[in-house]
Scaffold this motif. Structure first.
Motif, short mmCIF file in Angstrom:
data_model
loop_
_atom_site.label_atom_id
_atom_site.label_comp_id
_atom_site.label_asym_id
_atom_site.label_seq_id
_atom_site.Cartn_x
_atom_site.Cartn_y
_atom_site.Cartn_z
N UNK A 105 40.59 54.25 48.07
CA UNK A 105 40.08 53.10 48.81
C UNK A 105 39.78 51.96 47.84
N UNK A 106 40.82 51.41 47.24
CA UNK A 106 40.60 50.36 46.26
C UNK A 106 40.04 49.09 46.87
N UNK A 152 39.91 44.71 45.75
CA UNK A 152 40.12 44.38 44.34
C UNK A 152 41.56 43.94 44.07
N UNK A 212 42.94 40.20 42.98
CA UNK A 212 43.64 40.00 41.71
C UNK A 212 45.02 39.40 41.95
N UNK A 264 53.31 42.78 40.97
CA UNK A 264 53.35 44.00 40.17
C UNK A 264 51.94 44.56 39.97
N UNK A 265 51.01 43.67 39.68
CA UNK A 265 49.62 44.13 39.50
C UNK A 265 49.10 44.74 40.79
N UNK A 322 50.37 48.17 41.01
CA UNK A 322 49.64 49.06 40.11
C UNK A 322 48.33 49.50 40.73
N UNK A 323 47.68 48.55 41.39
CA UNK A 323 46.35 48.84 41.90
C UNK A 323 46.44 49.83 43.04
N UNK A 356 46.28 53.67 41.73
CA UNK A 356 45.18 53.91 40.80
C UNK A 356 45.16 55.39 40.39
N UNK A 357 44.64 55.61 39.20
CA UNK A 357 44.52 56.97 38.70
C UNK A 357 43.06 57.36 38.65
N UNK A 368 38.03 56.04 37.52
CA UNK A 368 39.29 55.56 38.06
C UNK A 368 39.71 54.36 37.24
N UNK A 369 40.92 54.39 36.74
CA UNK A 369 41.35 53.31 35.86
C UNK A 369 42.67 52.74 36.34
N UNK A 370 42.96 51.58 35.81
CA UNK A 370 44.24 50.95 36.07
C UNK A 370 44.72 50.44 34.71
N UNK A 371 46.02 50.51 34.43
CA UNK A 371 46.49 49.99 33.14
C UNK A 371 46.13 48.52 33.00
N UNK A 372 45.77 48.09 31.80
CA UNK A 372 45.45 46.67 31.66
C UNK A 372 46.74 45.84 31.72
#
Lengths: 117, 144
Positions: A13-14, A17, A21, A70-71, A74-75, A78-79, A86-90
Motif C-alpha cells: 500500500x505505497x 508517494x 514523485x 519509470x520511478x 519502481x515504486x 517496492x521491496x 521497505x526500500x526503493x532503489x534511489x
C-alpha cells in the motif's frame, strides 16, 4: 485478521508517494517546456542555435516524463526486507541525467544569449 | 529529521558500502541493508526536483529577460542579466545533485542530515540581482 491486514507491509500500500514523485518529475518537465516557449517568443541569437535549443528542451522534457513513469513503476514494485524495512532503489541515474540536461541547457542558452542578434 | 530503519536493533556498522557502488539500476532483487525507508528516498528525490525546478526557473528567467524585457538605458545590461540568471541556474542544478547525494548517503548511514547553505546563498544572490535590477530601472527612468 483485521490486525494482520492493518500491519501489511507498505509495499502493498505505497499510497500517494509514487504519485507525488511522478508528478514532481512531470512538473519539472513543464519547466523545460516553459524555457522552450520563451525561446520561441522572439528572434534572438543565431536561428540554428535557437531551434536546436528548443528541440533539446522538448526532448529533455520528454525524457523527464519518462523518468517519472519509470520511478512510478519502481515504486509499485517496492521491496520489503525481512527486517521490516521497505526500500526503493534511489534515482541515481535519473538525477544525474536531469542535472546533466540542466547544465547543458544552461550552457546552450548562455551561448545563444551571448551570440545575440 | 533523522530517518530510522524499521529495525531498531540493527547496529550501525561499516559494512554498508556495497549499496554505494551498485547504483539505481539493480532494481530487481532486494536492496542491501542500509537503504533508507522508501518514503525518505522519495522525499529526497522530490526535494532534488524542487531545486531542479528552481534552477530551470532561473534559466527560463534568463531567457525571458532577453526575450521579453525592453532594453535598459545601458546597452548590454539586459543580456548580462540574462547570462547571470542562466549560469546561476546551471550552478544551482549542480548544487542540487550534490545535496541530493549527501542527503542520500547520510540517510543510508542513519546519520543526521548535513546542513546546507544553498537556500541562504540563493536568497542573497536573488537579493543582489533585485537591487541590480531596481538600480537599472531607476537609472533608466532618469535617462528617459
Amino acid at each position: 485478521m483485521t490486525r494482520a491486514r492493518r500491519s501489511r507491509p507498505p509495499a502493498e500500500r505505497p499510497g500517494l508517494q509514487g504519485e507525488r514523485t511522478e508528478l514532481a518529475w512531470e512538473r519539472s518537465a513543464l519547466g523545460l517546456l516553459a524555457a522552450a516557449a520563451l525561446l520561441l517568443f522572439r528572434h534572438v541569437g543565431p536561428g540554428v542555435g535557437r531551434v536546436a535549443l528548443v528541440a533539446a528542451d522538448v526532448g529533455l522534457a520528454l525524457l523527464l516524463i519518462g523518468y517519472g513513469r519509470r520511478r512510478g513503476g519502481r515504486i509499485r514494485a517496492l521491496r520489503t526486507h525481512p527486517d521490516g524495512r521497505t526500500t526503493v532503489p534511489d534515482a541515481r541515474r535519473e538525477v544525474l541525467g536531469a542535472t546533466a540536461a540542466a547544465v547543458a541547457i544552461a550552457l546552450g542558452t548562455t551561448v545563444v544569449i551571448v551570440l545575440r542578434t | 529529521m533523522r530517518p530510522t530503519s524499521g529495525d531498531p536493533d540493527r547496529q550501525e556498522v561499516g559494512d554498508q558500502s556495497p549499496s554505494e557502488t551498485d547504483g539505481a539500476e539493480q532494481s530487481e532483487g532486494p536492496r542491501p541493508p542500509g537503504d533508507p525507508d522508501y518514503r525518505f528516498t522519495l522525499a529526497n528525490e522530490r526535494t532534488f526536483l524542487a531545486w531542479f525546478r528552481t534552477s530551470l526557473a532561473l534559466i527560463a528567467g534568463g531567457v525571458a529577460v532577453v526575450q521579453l524585457v525592453p532594453e535598459f538605458a545601458f546597452p548590454g545590461a539586459r543580456h548580462a542579466l540574462g547570462v547571470v540568471l542562466t549560469i546561476g541556474g546551471g550552478v544551482l542544478s549542480v548544487a542540487a545533485i550534490r545535496r541530493w547525494q549527501l542527503v542520500q548517503e547520510a540517510m543510508r548511514r542513519e546519520e543526521d542530515l548535513p546542513p546546507t547553505r544553498i537556500p541562504a546563498v540563493l536568497g542573497v544572490a536573488l537579493a543582489v540581482v533585485t537591487v541590480f535590477v531596481v538600480v537599472l530601472l531607476v537609472l533608466s527612468l532618469g535617462r528617459a
